[in-house]
Design a protein around this motif. Sequence first.
Motif, PDB file in Angstrom:
ATOM      1  N   TYR A 437       0.861  -1.190   0.000  1.00 38.60           N
ATOM      2  CA  TYR A 437       0.000   0.000   0.000  1.00 38.60           C
ATOM      3  C   TYR A 437       0.892   1.233   0.000  1.00 38.60           C
ATOM      4  CZ  TYR A 437      -3.926   3.063   1.145  1.00 38.60           C
ATOM      5  OH  TYR A 437      -4.889   4.033   1.122  1.00 38.60           O
ATOM      6  N   ARG A 438       0.621   2.140  -0.937  1.00 41.07           N
ATOM      7  CA  ARG A 438       1.459   3.334  -1.059  1.00 41.07           C
ATOM      8  C   ARG A 438       1.028   4.377  -0.044  1.00 41.07           C
ATOM      9  NH1 ARG A 438       5.349   5.615  -4.021  1.00 41.07           N
ATOM     10  NH2 ARG A 438       5.591   3.636  -5.120  1.00 41.07           N
ATOM     11  N   TYR A 439       2.016   4.809   0.727  1.00 42.19           N
ATOM     12  CA  TYR A 439       1.781   5.814   1.760  1.00 42.19           C
ATOM     13  C   TYR A 439       3.051   6.637   1.937  1.00 42.19           C
ATOM     14  CZ  TYR A 439       1.160   7.771   6.463  1.00 42.19           C
ATOM     15  OH  TYR A 439       1.080   8.617   7.533  1.00 42.19           O
ATOM     16  N   ALA A 440       2.898   7.947   2.040  1.00 40.70           N
ATOM     17  CA  ALA A 440       4.026   8.853   2.262  1.00 40.70           C
ATOM     18  C   ALA A 440       5.136   8.654   1.233  1.00 40.70           C
ATOM     19  CB  ALA A 440       4.578   8.687   3.674  1.00 40.70           C
ATOM     20  N   GLY A 441       4.733   8.362  -0.004  1.00 37.55           N
ATOM     21  CA  GLY A 441       5.698   8.294  -1.092  1.00 37.55           C
ATOM     22  C   GLY A 441       6.396   6.970  -1.305  1.00 37.55           C
ATOM     23  N   ARG A 442       5.998   5.927  -0.569  1.00 38.26           N
ATOM     24  CA  ARG A 442       6.623   4.618  -0.777  1.00 38.26           C
ATOM     25  C   ARG A 442       5.606   3.507  -0.571  1.00 38.26           C
ATOM     26  NH1 ARG A 442       9.695   2.118   4.430  1.00 38.26           N
ATOM     27  NH2 ARG A 442       8.957   0.284   3.318  1.00 38.26           N
ATOM     28  N   ASP A 443       5.914   2.339  -1.090  1.00 39.52           N
ATOM     29  CA  ASP A 443       5.055   1.169  -0.919  1.00 39.52           C
ATOM     30  C   ASP A 443       5.420   0.451   0.365  1.00 39.52           C
ATOM     31  OD1 ASP A 443       3.738   1.682  -3.247  1.00 39.52           O
ATOM     32  OD2 ASP A 443       4.787   0.173  -4.444  1.00 39.52           O
ATOM     33  N   PHE A 444       4.445   0.286   1.227  1.00 40.17           N
ATOM     34  CA  PHE A 444       4.636  -0.436   2.488  1.00 40.17           C
ATOM     35  C   PHE A 444       4.034  -1.831   2.381  1.00 40.17           C
ATOM     36  CE2 PHE A 444       5.240   3.854   3.930  1.00 40.17           C
ATOM     37  CZ  PHE A 444       6.115   3.756   5.009  1.00 40.17           C
ATOM     38  N   ARG A 445       4.594  -2.749   3.187  1.00 36.60           N
ATOM     39  CA  ARG A 445       4.012  -4.083   3.295  1.00 36.60           C
ATOM     40  C   ARG A 445       4.232  -4.602   4.712  1.00 36.60           C
ATOM     41  NH1 ARG A 445       8.907  -6.725  -0.293  1.00 36.60           N
ATOM     42  NH2 ARG A 445       9.836  -7.978   1.366  1.00 36.60           N
ATOM     43  N   LEU A 446       3.533  -5.661   5.073  1.00 36.76           N
ATOM     44  CA  LEU A 446       3.635  -6.217   6.422  1.00 36.76           C
ATOM     45  C   LEU A 446       5.056  -6.629   6.754  1.00 36.76           C
ATOM     46  CD1 LEU A 446       2.392  -7.337   9.067  1.00 36.76           C
ATOM     47  CD2 LEU A 446       1.808  -9.422   7.796  1.00 36.76           C
ATOM     48  N   THR A 447       5.771  -7.163   5.773  1.00 37.10           N
ATOM     49  CA  THR A 447       7.127  -7.676   5.997  1.00 37.10           C
ATOM     50  C   THR A 447       8.211  -6.652   5.683  1.00 37.10           C
ATOM     51  OG1 THR A 447       7.014  -8.627   3.771  1.00 37.10           O
ATOM     52  CG2 THR A 447       6.500 -10.082   5.614  1.00 37.10           C
ATOM     53  N   ASP A 448       7.824  -5.397   5.455  1.00 37.39           N
ATOM     54  CA  ASP A 448       8.760  -4.308   5.149  1.00 37.39           C
ATOM     55  C   ASP A 448       9.608  -4.689   3.930  1.00 37.39           C
ATOM     56  OD1 ASP A 448       9.768  -1.763   5.508  1.00 37.39           O
ATOM     57  OD2 ASP A 448      11.336  -2.423   6.880  1.00 37.39           O
ATOM     58  N   VAL A 449      10.925  -4.827   4.075  1.00 36.02           N
ATOM     59  CA  VAL A 449      11.765  -5.205   2.936  1.00 36.02           C
ATOM     60  C   VAL A 449      12.405  -6.571   3.175  1.00 36.02           C
ATOM     61  CG1 VAL A 449      12.249  -2.833   2.249  1.00 36.02           C
ATOM     62  CG2 VAL A 449      13.733  -3.940   3.930  1.00 36.02           C
ATOM     63  N   ALA A 450      11.831  -7.363   4.048  1.00 32.71           N
ATOM     64  CA  ALA A 450      12.409  -8.664   4.410  1.00 32.71           C
ATOM     65  C   ALA A 450      11.340  -9.749   4.270  1.00 32.71           C
ATOM     66  CB  ALA A 450      12.966  -8.601   5.831  1.00 32.71           C
ATOM     67  N   GLY A 451      11.615 -10.898   4.880  1.00 31.85           N
ATOM     68  CA  GLY A 451      10.644 -11.978   4.925  1.00 31.85           C
ATOM     69  C   GLY A 451      10.838 -13.029   3.850  1.00 31.85           C
ATOM     70  N   GLU A 452      10.987 -14.283   4.285  1.00 37.61           N
ATOM     71  CA  GLU A 452      11.073 -15.437   3.388  1.00 37.61           C
ATOM     72  C   GLU A 452       9.955 -16.417   3.735  1.00 37.61           C
ATOM     73  OE1 GLU A 452      13.112 -15.904   0.846  1.00 37.61           O
ATOM     74  OE2 GLU A 452      14.267 -14.036   1.172  1.00 37.61           O
ATOM     75  N   VAL A 453       9.273 -16.911   2.725  1.00 38.70           N
ATOM     76  CA  VAL A 453       8.220 -17.888   2.942  1.00 38.70           C
ATOM     77  C   VAL A 453       8.841 -19.260   3.192  1.00 38.70           C
ATOM     78  CG1 VAL A 453       6.219 -19.057   1.916  1.00 38.70           C
ATOM     79  CG2 VAL A 453       6.603 -16.619   1.480  1.00 38.70           C
ATOM     80  N   VAL A 454       8.467 -19.890   4.291  1.00 38.75           N
ATOM     81  CA  VAL A 454       8.983 -21.215   4.639  1.00 38.75           C
ATOM     82  C   VAL A 454       8.038 -22.263   4.066  1.00 38.75           C
ATOM     83  CG1 VAL A 454       9.645 -22.762   6.509  1.00 38.75           C
ATOM     84  CG2 VAL A 454      10.065 -20.315   6.722  1.00 38.75           C
ATOM     85  N   LYS A 455       8.340 -22.699   2.850  1.00 38.08           N
ATOM     86  CA  LYS A 455       7.452 -23.637   2.160  1.00 38.08           C
ATOM     87  C   LYS A 455       7.579 -25.056   2.690  1.00 38.08           C
ATOM     88  CE  LYS A 455       7.339 -20.911  -2.101  1.00 38.08           C
ATOM     89  NZ  LYS A 455       7.597 -20.893  -3.568  1.00 38.08           N
ATOM     90  N   ASP A 456       8.630 -25.315   3.454  1.00 36.97           N
ATOM     91  CA  ASP A 456       8.832 -26.668   3.985  1.00 36.97           C
ATOM     92  C   ASP A 456       7.682 -27.117   4.899  1.00 36.97           C
ATOM     93  OD1 ASP A 456      11.185 -26.748   2.649  1.00 36.97           O
ATOM     94  OD2 ASP A 456      12.479 -26.561   4.400  1.00 36.97           O
ATOM     95  N   ILE A 457       6.945 -26.177   5.463  1.00 34.62           N
ATOM     96  CA  ILE A 457       5.866 -26.562   6.377  1.00 34.62           C
ATOM     97  C   ILE A 457       4.540 -26.744   5.650  1.00 34.62           C
ATOM     98  CG2 ILE A 457       7.000 -25.290   8.231  1.00 34.62           C
ATOM     99  CD1 ILE A 457       4.669 -23.265   8.085  1.00 34.62           C
ATOM    100  N   PHE A 458       4.483 -26.430   4.340  1.00 36.20           N
ATOM    101  CA  PHE A 458       3.230 -26.509   3.602  1.00 36.20           C
ATOM    102  C   PHE A 458       2.834 -27.968   3.370  1.00 36.20           C
ATOM    103  CE2 PHE A 458       3.334 -22.157   1.231  1.00 36.20           C
ATOM    104  CZ  PHE A 458       3.602 -21.525   2.440  1.00 36.20           C
ATOM    105  N   ALA A 459       1.577 -28.251   3.573  1.00 35.58           N
ATOM    106  CA  ALA A 459       1.079 -29.602   3.318  1.00 35.58           C
ATOM    107  C   ALA A 459       1.077 -29.871   1.819  1.00 35.58           C
ATOM    108  CB  ALA A 459      -0.333 -29.740   3.877  1.00 35.58           C
TER     109      ALA A 459
END
Length: 459
Positions: A437-459
Amino acid sequence: MFRSPQSPQLSRRTVLRSSGAGFGYLALAGLLGQDALKSQASAAVEQPLLPKAPVLPTKAKRIIFIFMEGAMSQHDTFDYKPELIRSNGKSGPGGGTVTASKFRFKQYGETGTYFSELLPNIAKHADKMCWLRGLHTDTPAHPQAVVQLHTGSANAALTRPSMGSWLLYGLGTDNQDLPGYVTINPPPNFGGAVNYGSAFLPAHYQGTRITDQGYLPNLKAASAAKLQRKQLDLIQGMNRDFARQAGSPDPVDGIIASYELGFRMQDKVPELLDISKEPEHIRDAYGIKDGAAGSFARQCLMARRLSEAGVRFVEICQGGWDHHNNLHKGLLDRTASIDQPTAALLSDLEARGMLNDTLVLFGSEFGRLPTAQGQDGRDHNITGYSMFLAGAGVKKGFTYGATDELGIKAVDGRMHTNDLHATLLALMGLDHERLTYRYAGRDFRLTDVAGEVVKDIFA
């Protein structure tokens, strides 16, 4: 902004500035026609919470987050460490005296998962659980860590949207007569409303706070519905006139939507939160009782009813886990209040077929150390701790990650809070890098600029 093919139902401002969403505004207008585009924008304003299709394959439709505020001691509940017993009384690697748990552990289920004697009912669900054993976070201070777990940012001064608000923004909700995000007995101190707020997202994505008694602030009885409808129509007419004016603030759209939702909720919510309507055997299974002793049980049963009715994200909270002292007696009290209700919730969801499309998350903002603090306590530990998932989309009877022999640091399958959030969003069918979501001139997200999806736990 949310650049996704799943739905055009965004806020008025977002729809009209979506020049980067694959097609520019003019190109999209050429394809759909000006009337269609206006209709789209109007629908976004009027019905911002309409359900949206996930962008990733998923089984999970909703989340129930069981939050143990204050840092539950994993060493005394569900992290069995033989070395902790062997090293009892010795000096720990970082100082302090290694202290084994006073509670007995044993294995449960076909997986042989260890639980202490404090959690005999939850332990019966051992083979349903997907354990995250290598979690770590950034700050040992409760207020910042709780806010980070809920919003992705440890800086409470720079308010970010909560996890539930991001989910609601990305997926909408299935029941337009109910809030899509409900928090029951949220933490009153550690961040307060920041933990369920929408921050710079439109206001209709914030959480709705209720108590374990079913009290929803400012919700009036629907006895004078016709008169209220007339009053609301007048107010909404003025609101919409204001919203059409140049330079009107975006929150006006949220206010319009919240007024309409509040009117509809008057008829639905009181009945939904009345757990006395549940059969006696269900109430007994949860351990429903009057007063403070039955608070958590009431929360768990409400969470099932809300989820069954189509609420996208429900959080329930049990505080009192900050055991720097009085650890032994404190754990006896706290676990006695959550063991039966949590187990009953898992059983109830399974019996109704809801565990197939409901994701349950259980955990605290961080863990506790294997060394003693004072005569009978444990200090905070942010370098290695556990949570468990159960239900839709995750492997059953599975463990991902591990801490060292004493349970101090995560050494395998390390997952930061950003990774946890990225993985939860993916399990719900959302790409954390595209949910922006764009706010104050930049795109924000829940994970900011980090975060890796751990697919090993997916059924």
